[in-house]
Write an enzyme that holds these catalytic residues in place. Structure first.
Site, mmCIF file in Angstrom:
data_model
loop_
_atom_site.group_PDB
_atom_site.id
_atom_site.type_symbol
_atom_site.label_atom_id
_atom_site.label_comp_id
_atom_site.label_asym_id
_atom_site.label_seq_id
_atom_site.Cartn_x
_atom_site.Cartn_y
_atom_site.Cartn_z
ATOM 1 N N LYS A 83 0.855 -1.184 0.000
ATOM 2 C CA LYS A 83 0.000 0.000 0.000
ATOM 3 C C LYS A 83 0.894 1.239 0.000
ATOM 4 C CE LYS A 83 -4.568 0.427 2.029
ATOM 5 N NZ LYS A 83 -5.317 0.444 3.285
HETATM 6 O O1 G3P Z 1 -7.937 1.058 5.108
HETATM 7 C C1 G3P Z 1 -8.352 2.245 4.563
HETATM 8 C C2 G3P Z 1 -9.743 2.686 4.948
HETATM 9 O O2 G3P Z 1 -10.628 1.627 4.793
HETATM 10 C C3 G3P Z 1 -9.839 3.439 6.216
HETATM 11 O O3 G3P Z 1 -11.174 3.617 6.654
HETATM 12 O O4 G3P Z 1 -12.863 4.294 8.322
HETATM 13 O O5 G3P Z 1 -10.457 4.934 8.689
HETATM 14 O O6 G3P Z 1 -11.837 6.034 6.921
HETATM 15 P P1 G3P Z 1 -11.592 4.788 7.700
#
Ligand code: G3P
Length: 214
Positions: A83
């Protein structure tokens, strides 16, 4: 649409794996930090458990540092996907890693232009963040749809992962607009199973069966 689990928690991944519906896992530094374990150990454990793609994010912010980490992470197992944040330094890593056969997932995508740049530089996946856009009053799912259509129009092989999924409706919407993958937090994954009519239906079938005239 494929379903990935957005988690670095081994217990969650172990619980969900037997359902046979999760074909990959995504992690990020915030999720790994919660585990209070060595980063490489976490990636090794998850990638051994899940045969599909497991995204692990680099922590360096300069190209040389990111490349160094990417190569180390990629050596853990062949299903480890690197990533890379959507920065100029990050984008420079993509053609190099692609030439080395290392797969990448460009994260923190918030616009079509960012997705196009990542795809043109050779990203295997891009991750537009739905929930974080919704939080600011933008339409996160529309962005995913625009990216999916753009990649289809130009036949770009980069896959689109709907990320930052916050509730079950995000999953349905991502599926409707043709996202390749939705990466789903454990809590939302649990919610996808639930429907009050299923629960009451099972209960009624059992009650009627118990009360049958013998
Ligand atoms: O892994 C990336 C993403 O899914 C993060 O989600 O909820 O922290 O915006 P969030």
């Amino acid at each position: 649409m494929e379903l990935f689990l957005d988690s670095a928690n081994l217990a969650e991944i172990q619980e969900v794996a037997p359902y046979g519906v999760i074909s990959g896992v995504t992690t990020n530094p915030s999720l790994v930090a919660k585990e209070n374990k060595d980063f490489f150990a976490v990636v090794a454990e998850i990638s051994a458990l899940i045969p599909g793609p497991v995204s692990a994010e680099v922590l360096a912010t300069d190209t040389a540092g990111m490349l160094d980490e990417a190569r180390q992470l990629a050596q853990i197992r062949e299903n480890v996907i690197i990533k890379i944040p959507m920065t100029k330094e990050g984008i420079k890593c993509l053609p190099i890693l692609s030439k080395e056969g290392i797969k990448t997932n460009v994260t923190l995508i918030f616009s079509q232009n960012q997705a196009l740049l990542a795809a043109r530089a050779g990203a295997t996946y891009v991750s537009p963040f739905v929930g974080r856009l919704d939080d600011l009053g933008f339409d996160g799912i529309s962005l995913v749809q625009d990216i999916v259509e753009m990649f289809k129009f130009y036949q770009l092989p980069t896959k689109v992962i709907a990320a930052s999924i916050r509730h079950p409706l995000h999953v349905v919407e991502a599926a409707k607009i043709g996202a390749d993958i939705a990466t789903i937090p454990y809590k939302v994954f649990q919610q996808m199973f639930e429907h009050p009519l299923t629960a009451s239906g099972v209960e009624k079938f059992m009650r009627d069966w118990q009360e049958r005239v013998k």
